[in-house]
Scaffold this motif. Structure first.
Motif: not given
Length: 338
Positions: A1-13, A31-44
């Protein structure tokens, strides 16, 4: 599973209470510190949205309350093309939906049986009797995406990324006296914590000179209904704003205040994140002790009873002996301690 996490779309539940959500924000910042270009989506939850929208680390918000139909929820998850979901709060239904949506990386604690069915990356996180703060425990899940850094307790607030406009809401702006410091007291906790006695809050209020401090009592309408006639016994210079502010307005008012005092409740964590003097009052018993739940902020602090037999106090009782042993003067001194 070789995803490019630097541009990943990450969901926080995390679909529970305000305080829990506040203590999940540092995870987003890490997460933004290590992957600043990742997109963080929050489920709340819908009612925590005013908190989530003030976190600069969050790029998009999903409202769990709208997920009334499983098929529609799965379709929505697929449309978002999420690469990673992190189940900060274990939730069987959400874990099942994430698997049905074929999210490639599904992270959860190994201590929930349903994560062995629905998650494919497991992290051992033991919360019972831990010496770590809740925000540090949340960050342990990031090991699954190659983030192993756990900041020191005093550095956690730097990852919260919480900001406000510091605008006093119209509902209260006409009452504010600009030459006084604003002290907010939030006496109840909606049953989420051991509470300090109302009589102690009364004593604390009377320790502050009224010519220098403007004291405001805040909380929800439901919390106000549990106070009986207590508010009517307070000095006439104390303002009652319980049930009169939306959460959006309350957050802005908190950020405009100077001091905030409460037991372990969501608004206390908001106050700490706003950088004001936020003092929490805690019992010494695990798992409610301040080592795990203290507010995170550059000006925050806590006070706790010295007794260690608080476990003998009934969780169902409104009275906690150990909390009542914390004097008003002790809290006053803690507030004034710079």
């Amino acid at each position: 599973m070789n995803l490019n996490l630097s541009n990943a779309r990450i969901l926080i539940s995390r679909v529970d209470a305000i305080g829990d959500v506040m203590l999940t924000l540092p995870l987003c910042g890490m997460i933004k510190k290590y992957y600043p270009d990742a997109t963080i989506i929050f489920l709340g939850r819908k009612y925590t949205e005013p908190v989530l929208k003030r976190c600069s680390s969050i790029d998009q918000i999903l409202i769990y309350d709208e997920w009334t139909d499983d098929n529609t929820a799965v379709q929505r998850l697929r449309q978002l093309q999420i690469d990673v979901i992190i189940h900060v709060l274990p939730n069987r239904r959400i874990a099942m939906l994430a698997r049905k949506a074929a999210i490639p990386i599904r992270i959860g604690t190994s201590r929930r049986w349903f994560h062995w069915l629905y998650a494919n990356k497991h992290v051992y996180v033991k919360r019972k009797n831990t010496k770590l703060h809740e925000a540090q425990l949340n960050m342990m899940l990031l090991k699954a995406i190659a983030i192993r850094e756990i900041p020191a307790l005093e550095d956690l607030h730097q990852y919260t990324s919480f900001s406000t406009t510091r605008t006093i809401p119209h509902a209260i702006s006409s009452l504010i006296e600009k030459d006084k410091q604003i002290l907010i007291i939030h006496p109840k906790s909606a049953g989420s914590a051991r509470e300090w006695p109302l009589s102690s809050y009364d004593e604390l209020i009377r320790l502050f000179p009224k010519d220098r401090y403007q004291i405001v009592i805040c909380g929800t309408k439901q919390e106000k209904s549990t106070l009986g006639g207590w508010l009517t016994t307070l000095p006439d210079y104390v303002y009652d704003m319980m049930g009169k502010l939306s959460l959006d307005e309350y957050i802005e008012f908190i950020s405009s205040a100077n001091i905030f005092v409460a037991a372990s409740t969501g608004p206390l964590h908001i106050a700490a994140a706003c950088g004001i003097r936020a003092i929490g009052i805690y019992p010494p018993v695990v798992p409610m002790h301040p080592a795990r739940w203290q507010p995170l902020g550059s000006c925050s602090g806590f006070i706790t009873a010295s007794k260690t037999n608080c476990h003998l106090c009934s969780k169902k009782s409104d009275y906690c002996r150990c909390m009542s042993e914390i004097s008003a003067y002790q809290v006053y001194q803690k507030i004034m301690d710079n």
